[in-house]
Motif scaffolding. Structure first.
Motif, short mmCIF file in Angstrom:
data_model
loop_
_atom_site.label_atom_id
_atom_site.label_comp_id
_atom_site.label_asym_id
_atom_site.label_seq_id
_atom_site.Cartn_x
_atom_site.Cartn_y
_atom_site.Cartn_z
N GLY A 195 0.80 -1.21 0.00
CA GLY A 195 0.00 0.00 0.00
C GLY A 195 0.83 1.26 0.00
O GLY A 195 1.96 1.28 -0.50
N GLY A 237 -4.47 0.76 1.66
CA GLY A 237 -3.99 -0.60 1.51
C GLY A 237 -3.88 -1.08 0.08
O GLY A 237 -4.06 -2.27 -0.20
N ALA A 238 -3.61 -0.19 -0.85
CA ALA A 238 -3.39 -0.54 -2.26
C ALA A 238 -2.23 0.29 -2.77
O ALA A 238 -2.12 1.48 -2.44
CB ALA A 238 -4.64 -0.28 -3.09
#
Length: 471
Positions: free
Chosen positions: A266, A283-284
């Motif tokens: 992330g 979270g990416a």
């Protein structure tokens, strides 16, 4: 009937569509696909490439509460309720319009050349942590997806997020007027669907059709770094939208990205939102996720939700399937990391995916491997746009390139010999050689347009997954 609350009664649906029901019924959902229909759904027999009337009997057997039809199909159980309407697609639109009319929710519309679905998913996550939020699962953003999303909206929805897409000019306007968003986001304007447009400027004008549906006093959120920003503002003003906010790295952006620190799982972000400093995690991985998260936070603020809680919730956002989802897979000598970006592709999203691959950290003697399929719908500029990705491949320090399709051949030929590993006409021909080549520590990206069929490569690589997820 399922445990879901009643969504449509025969009286409500008759009034909305102007049709007539053959019996009294109540539905807890709406479906246009008998294969995924849930018990209690209202089935709408859309007449498209396949005639939905051929599947009404299957819908009835699956537990449908009723069906909207133009004609009475064969093979129905005795007494199965039908709502007979002159045009089933028009009836679906009417249901969507009625659902929007009766709703007290705050609506956010999302469009753009790249990042529509990921932005919609971020909004669904962060708003859903605060109150009842409705949006489509998947990319239901076209002429049937938008009215279907609206028709499925629960009565107690507080926030609704509607993704709006297009392939041709004139498609977004009617969908926006149907959804009537209070807030409209345009993520970015890029060279996508060029087969149907003469220039990227025409794409910008087509995306700007979303302004025509914004509710009076509503807000447009635009990418301040886009070269089309000024044109989009003009289009907004001409549509009567004069409340505009922006996001990006530009010093004048309402939501400004100050610092981005990426890692495989992330990103850590420092931003200024309307003058207030905000630090959060998402979270990416990838700058494109960080940029669109700024638009998300502006929209959250605009609909009256809690900005701080939304920023905290973004840490839970993981890349959806086919849009950067990461896996640990078993390969020769151990495991490798797989980045599944196979759902679709255009030049902008391809550059973003290559940047994510470049930021990845192979382990030991591992390599960065790009498995790339054709980008479709680019028209006569397709060959040049594919070849033009060569600098991005170099910037990402890609060690090996596997390419599939006639268009991707142009990129393959533009690459230096050291990373030009294998090209085939179809993606299927890459599977065997790729599986034989992969070794412990590799990071492999798979990306291409849906029509280039990169999904089967993902399925083949996931056939023997390793036990531990990527770090």
């Amino acid at each position: 009937m399922s445990g879901r609350g009643v969504l449509w009664t025969s009286a409500d649906a008759d009034a909305a569509t102007g049709g007539d029901s053959t019996a009294v019924w109540a539905a807890t959902g709406v479906s246009i696909d008998s294969r995924s229909l849930e018990e209690g759904d209202l089935f709408v027999a859309i007449e498209g490439e396949r005639d939905g009337h051929d599947f009404v009997a299957a819908a009835a057997r699956a537990g449908a509460a009723a069906a909207i039809v133009r004609r009475v199909p064969e093979g129905l159980p005795a007494g199965f309720p039908l709502l007979v309407a002159g045009d089933t697609m028009a009836a679906l639109n009417a249901l969507g319009a009625a659902a929007r009319q009766r709703s007290g929710a705050r609506f956010i519309g999302v469009t753009g050349s790249v990042g529509k679905t990921s932005t919609k998913e971020m909004l669904r996550l962060v708003l859903g942590r605060q109150n009842i939020t409705h949006s489509a699962v998947g990319s239901y953003n076209n002429q049937w997806g938008v009215p279907l999303t609206l028709a499925r909206m629960p009565l107690d929805t507080v926030y609704a997020v509607i993704e709006i897409g297009m392939n041709h000019a004139g498609e977004i306007g009617p969908l926006s007027r149907l959804a009537r968003p209070h807030v409209a986001i345009i993520t970015t304007i890029e060279a996508a669907h060029l087969e149907f447009f003469n220039s990227v400027v025409e794409i910008a004008d087509a995306k700007a059709e979303i302004f025509g549906g914004i509710e009076p006093g509503g807000l447009a959120i635009l990418n301040r770094d886009s070269p089309h920003f000024a044109r989009l503002i003009d289009c907004a003003f001409m549509s009567g939208v004069d409340h505009i906010e922006s996001f990006g790295r530009h010093p004048d952006a309402t939501a400004r990205l100050e610092k981005l620190v990426g890692h495989p799982g992330g990103s850590c972000i420092k931003a200024t939102i309307a003058g207030d400093p905000v630090c959060y995690k998402i979270g990416a991985a990838g700058e494109h996720w960080a940029m669109n998260s700024l638009a998300v936070l502006l929209a959250v603020r605009a609909v009256g939700a809690d900005l701080g809680l939304a920023a905290l919730a973004l840490a839970e956002m993981a890349a959806p399937k086919g849009r950067g989802e990461r896996h640990r897979i078993a390969v020769r000598g151990g495991s490798a990391e797989l980045i599944d970006d196979s759902y679709n592709a255009n030049p902008a999203s391809m550059r973003a995916a290559l940047a994510v691959l470049g930021a990845a950290r192979p382990q030991g003697r591992g390599r960065r491997i790009a498995v790339l399929g054709d980008m479709r719908e680019l028209g006569e500029r397709g060959p040049d746009l594919h070849a033009g990705l060569a600098p991005d491949v170099a910037a990402a320090s890609v060690d090996l390139v596997y390419a599939a399709g006639p268009l991707m051949r142009h990129l393959f030929d533009a690459l230096p010999a050291r990373c030009r590993h294998l090209h085939h006409a179809t993606s299927a021909e890459l599977i065997g050689p790729l599986k034989a080549e992969l070794q412990a520590g590799d990071v492999v990206l798979v990306k291409g347009s849906l029509g280039s069929r990169m999904g089967p490569i993902i399925e083949a690589l996931l056939a023997r997954p390793a036990a531990t997820p990527p770090p």
